[in-house]
Scaffold this motif. Sequence first.
Motif, PDB file in Angstrom:
ATOM      1  N   MET A   1       0.835  -1.202   0.000  1.00 10.55           N
ATOM      2  CA  MET A   1       0.000   0.000   0.000  1.00 10.55           C
ATOM      3  C   MET A   1       0.873   1.257   0.000  1.00 10.55           C
ATOM      4  N   ARG A   2       2.031   1.176   0.635  1.00 11.53           N
ATOM      5  CA  ARG A   2       2.904   2.366   0.683  1.00 11.53           C
ATOM      6  C   ARG A   2       3.255   2.872  -0.698  1.00 11.53           C
ATOM      7  N   GLU A   3       3.443   1.985  -1.637  1.00 15.63           N
ATOM      8  CA  GLU A   3       3.809   2.416  -2.986  1.00 15.63           C
ATOM      9  C   GLU A   3       2.588   2.683  -3.848  1.00 15.63           C
ATOM     10  N   ASN A   4       1.413   2.279  -3.395  1.00  9.33           N
ATOM     11  CA  ASN A   4       0.234   2.360  -4.259  1.00  9.33           C
ATOM     12  C   ASN A   4      -0.838   3.345  -3.808  1.00  9.33           C
ATOM     13  N   VAL A   5      -0.597   4.036  -2.705  1.00  7.79           N
ATOM     14  CA  VAL A   5      -1.533   5.084  -2.290  1.00  7.79           C
ATOM     15  C   VAL A   5      -0.967   6.419  -2.756  1.00  7.79           C
ATOM     16  N   LEU A   6      -1.757   7.167  -3.521  1.00 10.29           N
ATOM     17  CA  LEU A   6      -1.279   8.436  -4.080  1.00 10.29           C
ATOM     18  C   LEU A   6      -1.771   9.636  -3.286  1.00 10.29           C
TER      19      LEU A   6
ATOM     20  N   PRO B   1       9.577   2.304  -5.202  1.00  7.60           N
ATOM     21  CA  PRO B   1       8.941   3.192  -4.232  1.00  7.60           C
ATOM     22  C   PRO B   1       9.423   4.625  -4.415  1.00  7.60           C
ATOM     23  N   GLY B   2       8.486   5.537  -4.360  1.00  6.30           N
ATOM     24  CA  GLY B   2       8.852   6.944  -4.407  1.00  6.30           C
ATOM     25  C   GLY B   2       9.305   7.422  -5.771  1.00  6.30           C
ATOM     26  N   SER B   3       9.072   6.618  -6.808  1.00  2.12           N
ATOM     27  CA  SER B   3       9.522   7.017  -8.138  1.00  2.12           C
ATOM     28  C   SER B   3       8.642   8.130  -8.705  1.00  2.12           C
ATOM     29  N   ARG B   4       7.421   8.248  -8.155  1.00  8.33           N
ATOM     30  CA  ARG B   4       6.503   9.273  -8.602  1.00  8.33           C
ATOM     31  C   ARG B   4       7.077  10.634  -8.283  1.00  8.33           C
ATOM     32  N   LYS B   5       7.012  11.542  -9.251  1.00 10.93           N
ATOM     33  CA  LYS B   5       7.654  12.836  -8.994  1.00 10.93           C
ATOM     34  C   LYS B   5       6.777  13.777  -8.196  1.00 10.93           C
ATOM     35  N   SER B   6       7.284  14.262  -7.113  1.00  9.19           N
ATOM     36  CA  SER B   6       6.692  15.355  -6.365  1.00  9.19           C
ATOM     37  C   SER B   6       7.725  15.737  -5.342  1.00  9.19           C
ATOM     38  N   ALA B   7       8.011  17.018  -5.267  1.00 13.73           N
ATOM     39  CA  ALA B   7       8.987  17.478  -4.284  1.00 13.73           C
ATOM     40  C   ALA B   7       8.319  18.501  -3.375  1.00 13.73           C
TER      41      ALA B   7
ATOM     42  N   TYR C   1       6.609  17.918   2.983  1.00 15.18           N
ATOM     43  CA  TYR C   1       6.571  16.651   3.711  1.00 15.18           C
ATOM     44  C   TYR C   1       5.581  15.708   3.042  1.00 15.18           C
ATOM     45  N   ASN C   2       5.835  14.421   3.148  1.00 19.86           N
ATOM     46  CA  ASN C   2       4.926  13.444   2.547  1.00 19.86           C
ATOM     47  C   ASN C   2       3.842  13.063   3.569  1.00 19.86           C
ATOM     48  N   LEU C   3       2.750  13.814   3.563  1.00 20.54           N
ATOM     49  CA  LEU C   3       1.679  13.558   4.530  1.00 20.54           C
ATOM     50  C   LEU C   3       0.953  12.251   4.214  1.00 20.54           C
ATOM     51  N   THR C   4       0.910  11.893   2.917  1.00 22.74           N
ATOM     52  CA  THR C   4       0.272  10.627   2.550  1.00 22.74           C
ATOM     53  C   THR C   4       1.006   9.485   3.238  1.00 22.74           C
ATOM     54  N   GLY C   5       2.321   9.539   3.140  1.00 17.82           N
ATOM     55  CA  GLY C   5       3.146   8.508   3.768  1.00 17.82           C
ATOM     56  C   GLY C   5       2.948   8.454   5.281  1.00 17.82           C
ATOM     57  N   LEU C   6       2.662   9.601   5.890  1.00 12.03           N
ATOM     58  CA  LEU C   6       2.452   9.627   7.342  1.00 12.03           C
ATOM     59  C   LEU C   6       1.183   8.872   7.736  1.00 12.03           C
ATOM     60  N   PHE C   7       0.146   9.001   6.905  1.00 14.87           N
ATOM     61  CA  PHE C   7      -1.136   8.364   7.256  1.00 14.87           C
ATOM     62  C   PHE C   7      -1.215   6.898   6.838  1.00 14.87           C
ATOM     63  N   VAL C   8      -0.410   6.482   5.846  1.00 20.08           N
ATOM     64  CA  VAL C   8      -0.399   5.060   5.481  1.00 20.08           C
ATOM     65  C   VAL C   8       0.283   4.321   6.639  1.00 20.08           C
ATOM     66  N   GLY C   9      -0.437   3.391   7.254  1.00 21.57           N
ATOM     67  CA  GLY C   9       0.133   2.657   8.393  1.00 21.57           C
ATOM     68  C   GLY C   9      -0.112   3.340   9.728  1.00 21.57           C
TER      69      GLY C   9
HETATM   70  C1  LIG Z   1       4.492   9.617  -0.418  1.00 23.50           C
HETATM   71  O1  LIG Z   1       3.945   8.500   0.257  1.00 23.50           O
HETATM   72  C2  LIG Z   1       3.062   7.731  -0.528  1.00 23.50           C
HETATM   73  C3  LIG Z   1       2.445   6.688   0.379  1.00 23.50           C
HETATM   74  O2  LIG Z   1       3.411   5.959   1.058  1.00 23.50           O
HETATM   75  C4  LIG Z   1       3.807   7.131  -1.697  1.00 23.50           C
HETATM   76  O3  LIG Z   1       2.947   6.383  -2.514  1.00 23.50           O
HETATM   77  C5  LIG Z   1       4.418   8.261  -2.529  1.00 23.50           C
HETATM   78  O4  LIG Z   1       5.193   7.711  -3.548  1.00 23.50           O
HETATM   79  C6  LIG Z   1       5.265   9.170  -1.666  1.00 23.50           C
HETATM   80  N1  LIG Z   1       5.639  10.313  -2.473  1.00 23.50           N
HETATM   81  C7  LIG Z   1       6.879  10.692  -2.630  1.00 23.50           C
HETATM   82  C8  LIG Z   1       7.083  11.876  -3.511  1.00 23.50           C
HETATM   83  O5  LIG Z   1       7.801  10.140  -2.086  1.00 23.50           O
END
Ligand SMILES: *[C@@H]1O[C@H](CO)[C@@H](O)[C@H](O)[C@H]1NC(C)=O
Length: 509
Positions: free
Chosen positions: A183-188, A232-238, A241-249
């Motif tokens: 889910m960490r890699e698949n929640v946007l 993981p994290g290959s999606r571009k966004s800079a 803070y990664n708030l999505t990552g904070l709420f996953v888990g």
């Molecule tokens: C932020 O966290 C989410 C969920 O874990 C992940 O899918 C996403 O790739 C992360 N984004 C970046 C830019 O690292």
Amino acid sequence: MASLLRATTWGLCPWRGYCSKGTQGALSEGFVAALKAVVGPPQVSMAAAVREQHGQDESMHRCQPPDAVVWPQNVDQVCRLAALCYCQGVPIIPFGTGTGLEGGVCAVQGGVCINLTHMDRIVELNPEDFSVVVEPGVTRKALNTHLWDSGLWFPVDPGADASLCGMAATGASGTNAVRYGTMRENVLNLEVVLPDGRLLHTAGPGRHFRPRPWARRPSARGLGTHLPYVSPGSRKSAAGYNLTGLFVGSEGTLGLITATTLRLHPAPEATVAATCAFPSVQAAVDSTVHILQAAVPVARIEFLDDVMMDACNRHNKLNYSVAPTLFLEFHGSEQALAEQLRRAEEITQHNGAFHFFWAKEAEERSRLWTVRHNAWYAVLALRPGCKGYSTDVCVPISRLPEILVQTKEDLKASGLTGAIVGHVGDGNFHCILLVDPEDPEELHRVEAFAQQLGRQALALHGTCTGEHGIGLGKRQLLQEEVGAVGVETMRQLKAMLDPRGLMNPGKVL
Ligand SMILES: *[C@@H]1O[C@H](CO)[C@@H](O)[C@H](O)[C@H]1NC(C)=O
Ligand SMILES: *[C@@H]1O[C@H](CO)[C@@H](O)[C@H](O)[C@H]1NC(C)=O
Ligand SMILES: *[C@@H]1O[C@H](CO)[C@@H](O)[C@H](O)[C@H]1NC(C)=O
């Protein structure tokens, strides 16, 4: 709207320190009436049987029921419910399908359980962007049924037909993670109701990122696509803070997830399943390591030990060899599949495998995988009346052979009944231990075994939980895993987002 309501509810109901007294069953009539005013009287229940059902998951943790169960119909109602609980100091426990394994929904301080399953819309499907937005009542099977003829699917599969928002909340994964990530890699993006009723979009409202162009044809690049396919994290966004990552888990301890934006994947062109048995645990795990090192893009690679195979044979009336066994699945074009199978067979045979079977037709494949899918029930059937407890450690793949071999020995020495099954491609495995719920001494031994295994994994630079989460039982191990400063930082984050400690109390920290 939500903030307006919050302001008014604040005025209406001053803080009464409900949870600081630790009293259960103490919801005032006025508070219950306020809940009913938000969702409508039929959507609030205080019936004992309903509360009992919502106080437990599929684990053997002894749980407590909440004081009330509420069924909101939309996010606005969730905001109002949260604001109401917040200003009265009443704990909030988000509830999805109740399929968790770490006591994550247990109402240790009573409070209001929010059953989110009436919110079951697939809000938005963006096939071109490979993304979808779903509400908490949508399960992974329901989503995949909906996607059936779109050429897309959502691969994360923890076994149970869990709610996708619940899977985000617990950082779930399962059998396909070796290729598609967890889910960490698949929640946007996540829509979250914060404890005080404010609404947060963790990546900004409506945002979903486009995948890399080559993700459209996972098979076109043949064997070499294995590792980079979902890095993981290959999606571009800079953007901060990664708030999505904070709420996953976060396991419901920071807020209520009311919608999740997921990354979808192209449905595999063709699938082949295979199984083979080995003379030893070491040989099976070595094969796994070699298959990954050879960059064979295996979609699933599951290990079952001899005890598990025996249990499965009895339960499913089959006659597989009672030996350490791997179950594999490959996805890709016909041509890529032939090559993947050839490599896998070569590697496993080199490690002494016997009986390499493979199956291509859907029916045959599902027969072959039945064994793996029914593993939990097959173990339970070994000692009827007992409950199962599943450990969940994960170690770097290079350390997997030693910990598996050691665990097998420890299990024999312990005198406990247990079998091993694992998502070995990720270094994650479960020891399913049977315990008589009426026997406190056995329960104690099972818990001690699980703690010790957790510590062994930490010593090998692994984690105490690959996918089930911390819940009630692994809080001590979490402290050992992340260290004093790690836990202190988590506590500070929790205190900042949930200053009154009302969100799913007693879990994680
Ligand atoms: C932020 O966290 C989410 C969920 O874990 C992940 O899918 C996403 O790739 C992360 N984004 C970046 C830019 O690292
Ligand atoms: C939650 O609500 C749904 C919809 O009413 C219901 O089907 C489900 O059984 C409830 N969960 C529990 C644990 O009772
Ligand atoms: C089980 O045994 C029968 C008879 O020996 C054989 O025909 C069949 O192929 C075996 N099945 C499996 C799954 O090994």
